[in-house]
Scaffold this active site. Structure first.
Site, PDB file in Angstrom:
ATOM      1  N   THR A  64      51.514   9.865 -78.262  1.00 50.94           N
ATOM      2  CA  THR A  64      52.298   9.194 -77.439  1.00 50.94           C
ATOM      3  C   THR A  64      53.317   8.399 -78.303  1.00 50.94           C
ATOM      4  O   THR A  64      53.001   8.030 -79.591  1.00 50.94           O
ATOM      5  CB  THR A  64      51.876   8.218 -76.367  1.00 50.94           C
ATOM      6  OG1 THR A  64      51.236   6.954 -77.312  1.00 50.94           O
ATOM      7  CG2 THR A  64      50.614   8.674 -75.637  1.00 50.94           C
ATOM      8  N   CYS A  65      54.422   8.008 -77.750  1.00 53.87           N
ATOM      9  CA  CYS A  65      55.496   7.127 -78.433  1.00 53.87           C
ATOM     10  C   CYS A  65      54.760   5.667 -78.716  1.00 53.87           C
ATOM     11  O   CYS A  65      55.730   4.816 -79.200  1.00 53.87           O
ATOM     12  CB  CYS A  65      56.870   7.233 -77.592  1.00 53.87           C
ATOM     13  SG  CYS A  65      57.836   8.564 -77.916  1.00 53.87           S
ATOM     14  N   ASP A  66      53.711   5.185 -78.280  1.00 56.01           N
ATOM     15  CA  ASP A  66      53.272   3.875 -78.637  1.00 56.01           C
ATOM     16  C   ASP A  66      52.760   3.703 -79.805  1.00 56.01           C
ATOM     17  O   ASP A  66      51.755   4.667 -80.336  1.00 56.01           O
ATOM     18  CB  ASP A  66      52.087   3.582 -77.480  1.00 56.01           C
ATOM     19  CG  ASP A  66      51.929   2.057 -77.299  1.00 56.01           C
ATOM     20  OD1 ASP A  66      51.860   1.499 -78.227  1.00 56.01           O
ATOM     21  OD2 ASP A  66      52.101   1.908 -76.250  1.00 56.01           O
TER      22      ASP A  66
END
Lengths: 376, 376
Positions: free
Chosen positions: B323-325
Site C-alpha cells: 500500500t501507499c501507507d
C-alpha cells in the site's frame, strides 16, 4: 462540526459507530486549494476516503485522481473519471496491474526503482513517468518511513533509463509527510527537485513536472496553519528554485480535502477503573483501532473529541476500543481528559475523521461490522 | 506446511495473497488440547479466525465457543453451536448486546467492572458470571496491556456484588498474554485465582470455575514448547494451588488451535534499493500490515517465511506491504534475511498465519480486497 452533520445526527440518529461526511466541506476544500494554488493540478489521493460519493462529486469539480491500485482505478472510472485524469501513484505495482491500467487508458505512473521502470516499459510503453525521491521529513505527524522514494543520484540515472526504455521522463515527485506542519520542508524538497531538473537537463532530458505530493493537514488536536500558508510556502519554494520557469505542478491532497469533513459518532460502552487506587478512568468506546481509528497507532494522530457534557469538570482517561484485543487502545499517553460526569451510553464525537478511517476498518475483527459511513 | 496445503497451492494456484487453512490441523490441535488437559472445557476464541468452516468443524468435535460480540454469537449459532456452549468473554459489552445474547440463551458472561456487572444484572439476570483479574504478564509476544481485568481486591468485592445483584458468581478468569512463552506465568496467575477463591469462601461465596484464558502459542520464528509442556504447567499450578479440590477449568485457545494450520501465499511485487550505498534490499509483498498482517505491528509477531529459493545465499531485507501507507512495513528491525536470488514475481509463503490474519484485514484500504481464505 457543520450544521448539516449536526442536523443529520439529530434527525437520523444512526446506529453507532459511524462516520458522517459533509460533501460540501470536501467541495469547499477542493475549491480552496484550486484558488490558493491555481498553477497546480489537483489529484485527489483516493486512498484517504474511497467513497464513490466523494469521487463523483470531485469528478464534477474537474478534479484528477491519484490511485494506489487496480481497485481504485475501477472505482474512479466507474464514477465518471476519464482515464487521462488518473495518476497511478503507487511505486509498488504488479506488472499485471500496470497492464490493466494501461489498457484502461492510464498514461501517468510513479516509480522509484529500476525494477519498477522495467515493468512500466513493458506494460505501459511510452507513458509519462515520474520518479519519487526520498525525503527525511521532520515534522510530520504520521510517520514517513524510507518505504517510498530513492536517493537523488539514483533518481537521475533512473530518469535517463526511463528515456532509454522508451518511456517519457516527465518529472519528479516527493512527499513531505502526511500532516506536515513544518513549512520549511517544502523548500528543502523543491530544492532537491530543482537540482534534479538541472542534472537531467545536462543529460538532454527535459523534465516538465514537479509532483508535490500531499502533506497538507487536517485539524487534529494541534492548531495548524490554514491552507493559504501552505500554498504560500509551496509557491515561495517553487519561485525560489525555478525562477520564472515554473514547471507543471501536481498536488495529491487526501487528508486536507476530506479529513475535516467527517465526524465519527460513537458511544461510551463502559467506564471503569482497574483498582481502587487508580486515578485514571478507562473509557471504552464502540469504535477502536481496528474499527477505523488505525491512525491512533502509537498515538500518532490525536483527534479532537467532543462529548455532550463538555464544560463539566474533567479528569484523565485512557481511551480504548471495544474489541478483545489488548492492543486496541486509542490513547494512553497523550494526556486526554474527559468530563467526570461522562456516563455509559453517552454519545461521543470524534472530529476530523473523514480521512483514513472507513477504509482502514477491519473487515470483521471480533465480529464487529466495518465502520459505516454516510455522505451528505 | 502440510501436504494437503502444498497440494492445494500446486493444483489450484489461487490468486495471491491468500491464506489456506488445513482443517485437519485445527482438529488435531483441538484433540491434542483435550487429550493433554482432559479436565478443561475448551472454548475456542472465535476472534482468532471466525471462519464458519472452522466453527462448524469444532461444533462437531464438541467444542465450546468464546465470543467477543453479537456478530460472533450469530456466527456460532448459525453454524450449529448450542447457546449453552457459548461464553460471552468480552468484558466490554453494550447492554443491548447482553440482552441479545441472553435472549438467544447465552448464560455465561465475563466482566471486570462494576458498571458491566450492573448491565449484566439487568440484561442477563441469574447468569453465571466470572471476573477477569489483571495480570502483568512478562514474556508474552503480543503485548497485553491493562485493558482487561481489575485488581484482585476489587474483583473480590465485585463477585460479592454479583451475588447481591442476583447473578451467579461462578469463577475467575485471567489471561497470561497471547503467545506466552514463560510457563511460570501460569503458576503466578493460578495462585492469584486461588487467593480469590479463599477470600470469597470466607464471604460465603463458592466460586466453582477458573478460566485460564488463552496464551498457548503458535510456532513463529522462535522455537516454542509443545502443548504438553503448557498443559503440564497449567495442571502443576492448579494442583499446587487447589490441592485435590480442583474447580471446573475453562481454556480459551485461539492462536494455538488455528495459527499453525494456516499458510499465507504471497508474491514479491518489487525488490529495490533506496540508494547506491544501501546494503539492504526492500522486498515488497502483495500483502502487508493492512491486508491481514496487523500483528506485525511494532514487529511483535515474527512469522517464519519460506521462499522457493531457500538454500541460496541470503542478505538482509526490509519487508513491506503493497500500500501507499508509509507505516505499512512488516519487518525493518527484526533482522530478516532473504535469498539474494529472489525475484519479482516469486511466491513467498508466510507460515503459521491461520490466526489473527483474515479478520484483521482492512475492508478496502488502498483499494485492495480483504485477504482471501480457503479452508480445506
Amino acid at each position: 462540526m457543520t450544521a448539516k452533520i449536526a442536523r443529520f445526527l439529530e434527525e437520523v440518529r444512526p446506529v453507532t459507530p459511524c462516520v458522517v461526511v459533509d460533501l460540501d466541506v470536501v467541495r469547499d476544500n477542493y475549491q480552496g486549494l484550486r484558488r490558493w494554488l491555481p498553477l497546480a493540478e489537483v489529484y485527489y489521493a483516493v486512498k484517504a476516503n474511497p467513497a464513490p460519493e466523494i469521487v463523483r462529486m470531485l469528478v464534477g469539480e474537474g478534479s484528477r485522481f491519484d490511485v494506489a491500485s487496480r481497485g481504485e482505478i475501477d472505482l474512479c472510472l466507474s464514477n465518471g473519471a476519464p482515464a487521462e485524469r488518473i495518476s497511478f501513484g503507487n511505486t509498488i505495482k504488479k506488472q499485471s496491474d500496470i497492464a490493466y491500467a494501461y489498457a484502461k487508458g492510464v498514461r501517468l505512473y510513479a516509480f522509484d526503482s529500476e525494477a519498477e521502470l522495467e515493468k512500466l516499459a513493458e506494460a505501459a510503453p511510452g507513458s509519462r513517468v515520474f520518479c519519487r525521491i526520498l525525503m527525511t521529513c521532520d515534522g510530520a505527524e504520521w510517520p514517513l518511513s524510507r518505504k517510498f522514494g530513492c536517493e537523488i543520484d539514483m533518481a537521475k540515472d533512473l530518469l535517463v533509463k526511463a528515456r532509454d526504455l522508451g518511456l517519457d521522463p516527465y518529472g519528479v515527485s516527493f512527499h513531505v509527510g502526511s500532516q506536515q506542519t513544518d513549512l520549511k520542508q517544502w523548500d528543502i524538497a523543491v530544492g532537491k527537485a530543482a537540482m534534479l531538473f538541472s542534472a537531467l537537463d545536462a543529460a538532454g532530458i527535459d523534465l516538465r513536472m514537479v509532483n508535490l505530493g500531499g502533506g497538507f493537514p487536517a485539524r487534529y488536536r494541534k492548531e495548524v496553519d490554514g491552507i493559504e500558508r501552505y500554498a504560500e510556502a509551496v509557491m515561495d519554494a517553487m519561485t525560489k528554485h525555478f525562477g520564472n520557469n515554473i514547471p507543471a505542478m501536481i498536488i495529491e491532497p487526501g487528508r486536507s480535502l476530506v479529513g475535516d469533513a467527517g465526524i465519527l459518532e460513537t458511544e461510551v460502552v463502559l467506564i471503569s477503573r482497574k483498582g481502587y487506587d487508580d486515578d485514571v478512568r478507562w473509557v471504552y468506546l464502540d469504535v477502536g483501532k481496528f474499527g477505523g481509528l488505525a491512525e491512533t497507532m502509537d498515538e500518532a494522530i490525536k483527534y479532537r473529541i467532543v462529548t455532550t457534557r463538555d464544560g463539566d469538570d474533567t479528569a484523565p482517561v485512557v481511551l480504548a476500543g471495544p474489541t478483545c484485543d489488548s492492543a486496541d487502545i486509542l490513547y494512553e499517553k497523550a494526556g486526554y481528559e474527559m468530563p467526570v460526569s461522562l456516563k455509559v451510553g453517552d454519545k461521543v464525537r470524534i472530529l476530523s475523521t473523514g480521512a483514513y478511517t472507513t477504509s482502514y476498518s477491519a473487515v470483521n475483527f471480533n465480529g464487529f461490522e466495518p465502520l459505516k459511513a454516510y455522505f451528505i
